[in-house]
Design a protein around this motif. Structure first.
Motif, PDB file in Angstrom:
ATOM      1  N   ALA A  18       0.819  -1.212   0.000  1.00 56.56           N
ATOM      2  CA  ALA A  18       0.000   0.000   0.000  1.00 56.56           C
ATOM      3  C   ALA A  18       0.853   1.263   0.000  1.00 56.56           C
ATOM      4  N   GLU A  19       2.023   1.197   0.628  1.00 55.76           N
ATOM      5  CA  GLU A  19       2.904   2.362   0.674  1.00 55.76           C
ATOM      6  C   GLU A  19       3.711   2.491  -0.613  1.00 55.76           C
ATOM      7  N   GLY A  56      -4.750  -6.426  -2.310  1.00 55.34           N
ATOM      8  CA  GLY A  56      -4.388  -5.089  -1.854  1.00 55.34           C
ATOM      9  C   GLY A  56      -5.603  -4.207  -1.710  1.00 55.34           C
ATOM     10  N   GLY A  57      -6.539  -4.317  -2.649  1.00 56.92           N
ATOM     11  CA  GLY A  57      -7.821  -3.639  -2.531  1.00 56.92           C
ATOM     12  C   GLY A  57      -7.821  -2.161  -2.856  1.00 56.92           C
ATOM     13  N   MET A  58      -6.729  -1.642  -3.426  1.00 53.99           N
ATOM     14  CA  MET A  58      -6.635  -0.201  -3.635  1.00 53.99           C
ATOM     15  C   MET A  58      -7.655   0.313  -4.642  1.00 53.99           C
ATOM     16  N   GLU A  59      -7.768  -0.346  -5.802  1.00 55.48           N
ATOM     17  CA  GLU A  59      -8.751   0.121  -6.780  1.00 55.48           C
ATOM     18  C   GLU A  59     -10.167  -0.200  -6.329  1.00 55.48           C
ATOM     19  N   LEU A  60     -10.349  -1.316  -5.637  1.00 55.80           N
ATOM     20  CA  LEU A  60     -11.664  -1.633  -5.090  1.00 55.80           C
ATOM     21  C   LEU A  60     -12.153  -0.518  -4.171  1.00 55.80           C
ATOM     22  N   LYS A  61     -11.297  -0.080  -3.274  1.00 57.53           N
ATOM     23  CA  LYS A  61     -11.662   0.974  -2.325  1.00 57.53           C
ATOM     24  C   LYS A  61     -11.969   2.281  -3.046  1.00 57.53           C
ATOM     25  N   ALA A  62     -11.078   2.664  -3.962  1.00 55.68           N
ATOM     26  CA  ALA A  62     -11.250   3.938  -4.662  1.00 55.68           C
ATOM     27  C   ALA A  62     -12.516   3.949  -5.503  1.00 55.68           C
ATOM     28  N   ILE A  63     -12.725   2.897  -6.284  1.00 54.47           N
ATOM     29  CA  ILE A  63     -13.886   2.853  -7.175  1.00 54.47           C
ATOM     30  C   ILE A  63     -15.166   2.638  -6.378  1.00 54.47           C
ATOM     31  N   GLY A  64     -15.090   1.782  -5.360  1.00 56.60           N
ATOM     32  CA  GLY A  64     -16.267   1.499  -4.543  1.00 56.60           C
ATOM     33  C   GLY A  64     -16.767   2.710  -3.784  1.00 56.60           C
ATOM     34  N   ASP A  76      -7.896 -12.802  -6.981  1.00 56.42           N
ATOM     35  CA  ASP A  76      -6.443 -12.698  -6.890  1.00 56.42           C
ATOM     36  C   ASP A  76      -5.890 -14.056  -6.457  1.00 56.42           C
ATOM     37  N   PRO A  77      -4.737 -14.473  -7.002  1.00 49.19           N
ATOM     38  CA  PRO A  77      -4.188 -15.777  -6.627  1.00 49.19           C
ATOM     39  C   PRO A  77      -3.519 -15.807  -5.258  1.00 49.19           C
ATOM     40  N   SER A  78      -3.286 -14.636  -4.655  1.00 47.20           N
ATOM     41  CA  SER A  78      -2.562 -14.573  -3.384  1.00 47.20           C
ATOM     42  C   SER A  78      -3.528 -14.407  -2.218  1.00 47.20           C
ATOM     43  N   MET A  81      -2.555 -11.364  -0.114  1.00 48.21           N
ATOM     44  CA  MET A  81      -2.949 -10.093  -0.711  1.00 48.21           C
ATOM     45  C   MET A  81      -4.458  -9.871  -0.596  1.00 48.21           C
ATOM     46  N   LEU A  82      -5.238 -10.931  -0.641  1.00 44.66           N
ATOM     47  CA  LEU A  82      -6.674 -10.795  -0.430  1.00 44.66           C
ATOM     48  C   LEU A  82      -6.983 -10.395   1.005  1.00 44.66           C
TER      49      LEU A  82
END
Length: 228
Positions: A18-19, A56-64, A76-78, A81-82
């Motif tokens: 995230a950083e 990581g969820g960065m685009e999910l958070k921003a778009i959501g 996601d395969p990780s 990361m999920l």
């Protein structure tokens, strides 16, 4: 076959994701907003959006947060990361389903749009095409797909990856270190030219393929799922 689908296997990479990602990707927050707007040209109201590489969820958070009526399926395969995505999207958790695996783990169900950000540069040409085809199978005709990733462009891949590396180096802008990083990335990533990227999107069943984002070695395209 070169396929680096799990670059975040190490705990330190996950903890720093995230950083570090906004430091490495020019205008990342604006990329997320542009992605949302491009999807929103077609996807309205209660749209359901497929997010490939949702760890990581960065685009999910921003778009959501920008689209409170949308729901999401993120894959996601990780697993680690999920877990990070679950933490980052806690405020919209009731609208987000997270699935461990690749796009194959998601049933074809007529999504209203899809994103695949910072993912495809880890896949070789064959796997990239197959992934794009599987995304297309899960979209309604006319739905938008937004992708962004490292691309070789039409010039010297090492030069452009070196520029991206020095951009991410916020300490002392060491060109020597950036050249070493750019060279290593060129060897490790199965980069395609911009023309090859666009051709794959068309071959996978997309039309109206347009470049909307270019920042050093990063390129982003929007495309529309063709009517069958």
């Amino acid at each position: 076959m070169k396929n680096n689908q799990d670059p975040f296997a190490k705990a330190e990479a996950i903890a720093a994701y995230a950083e570090n990602t906004p430091r490495k990707v020019p205008g990342l927050a604006d990329l997320h907003r542009m992605t949302m707007l491009l999807l929103n040209e077609h996807a309205k109201g209660d749209a359901q959006i497929l997010v490939i590489g949702a760890g990581g969820g960065m685009e999910l958070k921003a778009i959501g947060e920008a689209q409170p009526g949308w729901t999401f399926v993120g894959v996601d395969p990780s697993a680690a990361m999920l877990d990070l995505a679950r933490s980052n999207t806690a405020s919209i958790a009731h609208r987000v389903e997270l699935v461990e695996g690749t796009v194959d783990a998601v049933l074809p169900q007529g999504f209203d749009g899809a994103t695949c950000l910072l993912v495809l540069h880890f896949l070789d040409k064959d796997d990239r095409l197959r992934t794009l085809m599987e995304i297309r199978r899960r979209l309604k005709p006319g739905a938008r797909l937004v992708v962004a990733h490292h691309s070789a462009g039409s010039g010297d891949a090492v030069r452009w990856l070196t520029r991206s590396a020095v951009f991410a180096d916020r300490a002392d802008h060491s060109w020597e270190r950036a050249v070493a990083s750019g060279t290593a990335m060129t060897k490790n990533l199965p980069l395609l030219s911009a023309a090859e990227d666009e051709a794959l999107l068309r071959e996978a069943g997309f039309a109206d393929v347009e470049l909307f984002y270019a920042a050093f070695s990063f390129r982003g395209w929007v495309a529309t799922a063709r009517y069958q």
